[in-house]
Design an enzyme around this catalytic site. Structure first.
Site, PDB file in Angstrom:
ATOM      1  N   ASP A 202      39.171  17.714  62.764  1.00 46.47           N
ATOM      2  CA  ASP A 202      40.442  18.194  62.717  1.00 46.47           C
ATOM      3  C   ASP A 202      40.945  18.570  61.380  1.00 46.47           C
ATOM      4  OD1 ASP A 202      42.776  18.265  65.034  1.00 46.47           O
ATOM      5  OD2 ASP A 202      43.459  18.163  63.102  1.00 46.47           O
TER       6      ASP A 202
ATOM      7  N   ASP B 115      42.610  24.084  65.314  1.00 48.80           N
ATOM      8  CA  ASP B 115      42.074  23.769  64.172  1.00 48.80           C
ATOM      9  C   ASP B 115      41.072  22.632  64.554  1.00 48.80           C
ATOM     10  OD1 ASP B 115      43.776  21.651  64.925  1.00 48.80           O
ATOM     11  OD2 ASP B 115      44.596  21.296  62.942  1.00 48.80           O
TER      12      ASP B 115
HETATM   13  N1  LIG Z   1      46.175  30.352  62.489  1.00 51.72           N
HETATM   14  C1  LIG Z   1      45.923  29.866  63.658  1.00 51.72           C
HETATM   15  N2  LIG Z   1      46.398  28.743  64.195  1.00 51.72           N
HETATM   16  C2  LIG Z   1      46.353  28.166  65.157  1.00 51.72           C
HETATM   17  C3  LIG Z   1      45.367  28.662  65.916  1.00 51.72           C
HETATM   18  N3  LIG Z   1      45.059  28.071  67.038  1.00 51.72           N
HETATM   19  C4  LIG Z   1      46.050  27.035  66.758  1.00 51.72           C
HETATM   20  N4  LIG Z   1      46.703  26.888  65.686  1.00 51.72           N
HETATM   21  C5  LIG Z   1      47.791  26.260  65.155  1.00 51.72           C
HETATM   22  O1  LIG Z   1      47.366  25.086  64.540  1.00 51.72           O
HETATM   23  C6  LIG Z   1      48.115  24.124  64.480  1.00 51.72           C
HETATM   24  C7  LIG Z   1      47.557  22.825  64.586  1.00 51.72           C
HETATM   25  O2  LIG Z   1      48.297  21.579  64.358  1.00 51.72           O
HETATM   26  P1  LIG Z   1      48.123  20.395  64.795  1.00 51.72           P
HETATM   27  O3  LIG Z   1      46.521  19.960  64.936  1.00 51.72           O
HETATM   28  O4  LIG Z   1      49.054  19.954  65.729  1.00 51.72           O
HETATM   29  O5  LIG Z   1      48.702  19.490  63.556  1.00 51.72           O
HETATM   30  P2  LIG Z   1      48.063  19.516  61.866  1.00 51.72           P
HETATM   31  O6  LIG Z   1      49.307  20.229  61.282  1.00 51.72           O
HETATM   32  O7  LIG Z   1      46.839  20.031  61.652  1.00 51.72           O
HETATM   33  O8  LIG Z   1      48.182  18.058  61.417  1.00 51.72           O
HETATM   34  P3  LIG Z   1      47.298  16.855  61.430  1.00 51.72           P
HETATM   35  O9  LIG Z   1      46.273  17.268  62.636  1.00 51.72           O
HETATM   36  O10 LIG Z   1      48.072  15.559  62.269  1.00 51.72           O
HETATM   37  O11 LIG Z   1      46.830  16.753  60.294  1.00 51.72           O
HETATM   38  C8  LIG Z   1      49.328  24.450  65.314  1.00 51.72           C
HETATM   39  O12 LIG Z   1      50.394  24.967  64.481  1.00 51.72           O
HETATM   40  C9  LIG Z   1      48.725  25.435  66.128  1.00 51.72           C
HETATM   41  O13 LIG Z   1      49.783  26.563  66.596  1.00 51.72           O
HETATM   42  C10 LIG Z   1      44.611  29.864  65.600  1.00 51.72           C
HETATM   43  O14 LIG Z   1      43.825  30.249  66.250  1.00 51.72           O
HETATM   44  N5  LIG Z   1      45.109  30.374  64.471  1.00 51.72           N
END
Ligand SMILES: Nc1nc2c(ncn2[C@@H]2O[C@H](COP(=O)(O)OP(=O)(O)OP(=O)(O)O)[C@@H](O)[C@H]2O)c(=O)[nH]1
Length: 234
Positions: A104, A147
């Site tokens: 992640d 992610d």
């Molecule tokens: N740019 C982009 N963002 C995405 C995509 N799919 C999901 N996201 C975003 O990825 C982010 C995932 O954040 P989280 O995993 O919740 O948290 P984080 O900020 O990585 O925090 P930690 O995992 O706790 O370190 C969210 O803001 C989603 O909106 C995508 O295909 N493209």
């Protein structure tokens, strides 16, 4: 038939000759028709072969699209899930080692929030490239969504699985991620590595263990790898 004289026999011979000529002409016409039909059949056969090849290619393409993540070009969750079952069963049957690694991106939401969704997409795409360059053909890499990424490492014991994850982390954190506005971002990852052990009887349990290890990496401050074996972190 030679015709001489002017009697009934000669009339008969004339009729016979006419019938013969007519039969011959019919035969020639039939031959010509058969030849045309043959040529048409060959054309239709050729066309059919082309069409069926096109169809095969379209089926292969749609299968590839259904199991590919469009952003990174890696496999998707569907492909990984479809394969994990059989890899898991084989490893159990032959008492082979097997690792499942979950990844992640750290603070990915922040990247989106500060630089925009398009920049986030570029980071994911570049990470996908790093993953492709750093995994073996025998391993399965997939973007699971958002992610999150996952890796199946067949015939890989825990220690090697951890080395794989640590190498990927090192290569990622030393990489300069150039986003569309020209800025360079540094990216770190949290990873969890679970090895198949005697106490794991299902794919779900293996997932659960890898997820627990990943959560531990987040909990310990991110930017690291945690392994798990028989419920013990290492
Ligand atoms: N740019 C982009 N963002 C995405 C995509 N799919 C999901 N996201 C975003 O990825 C982010 C995932 O954040 P989280 O995993 O919740 O948290 P984080 O900020 O990585 O925090 P930690 O995992 O706790 O370190 C969210 O803001 C989603 O909106 C995508 O295909 N493209």
């Amino acid at each position: 038939m030679q015709v001489s004289g002017n009697d009934e026999l000669a009339d008969l011979a004339n009729i016979f000759n006419k019938v013969q000529t007519s039969l011959y002409m019919h035969q020639q016409q039939l031959k010509a028709r058969v030849q045309i039909a043959d040529e048409n059949l060959t054309k239709v056969n050729h066309e059919l072969t082309l069409r069926s090849k096109e169809l095969e290619q379209m089926v292969a393409l749609s299968q590839r699209l259904a199991t590919t993540d469009s952003l990174t070009g890696l496999h998707n969750r569907r492909f990984l899930d479809e394969n994990l079952g059989s890899v898991f069963a084989q490893a159990k049957r032959h008492a082979d080692s097997l690792c499942l690694v979950l990844l992640d991106v750290d603070f990915f939401k922040q990247i989106n929030d500060e630089h925009g969704h398009a920049a986030g997409d570029v980071v994911l795409k570049l990470l996908g490239d790093l993953i492709r360059w750093n995994t073996r053909d025998s391993d399965i890499s997939a973007r699971m969504g958002g992610d999150e990424f996952a890796f199946i490492l067949p015939r890989t014991p825990a220690a090697q699985g951890k080395v794989f994850a640590e190498n990927l982390l090192e290569r990622t954190r030393s990489h300069a991620f150039v986003i569309p506005n020209g800025k360079i971002l540094k990216v770190t990852l949290s990873l969890g590595v679970a090895e198949l052990s005697e106490d794991i009887y299902s794919v779900e349990a293996l997932y659960g263990a890898a997820d627990k290890a990943l959560y531990e990496s987040k909990h310990r401050g991110r930017n690291q790898v945690t392994g798990i074996h028989k419920n013990e972190f290492f």
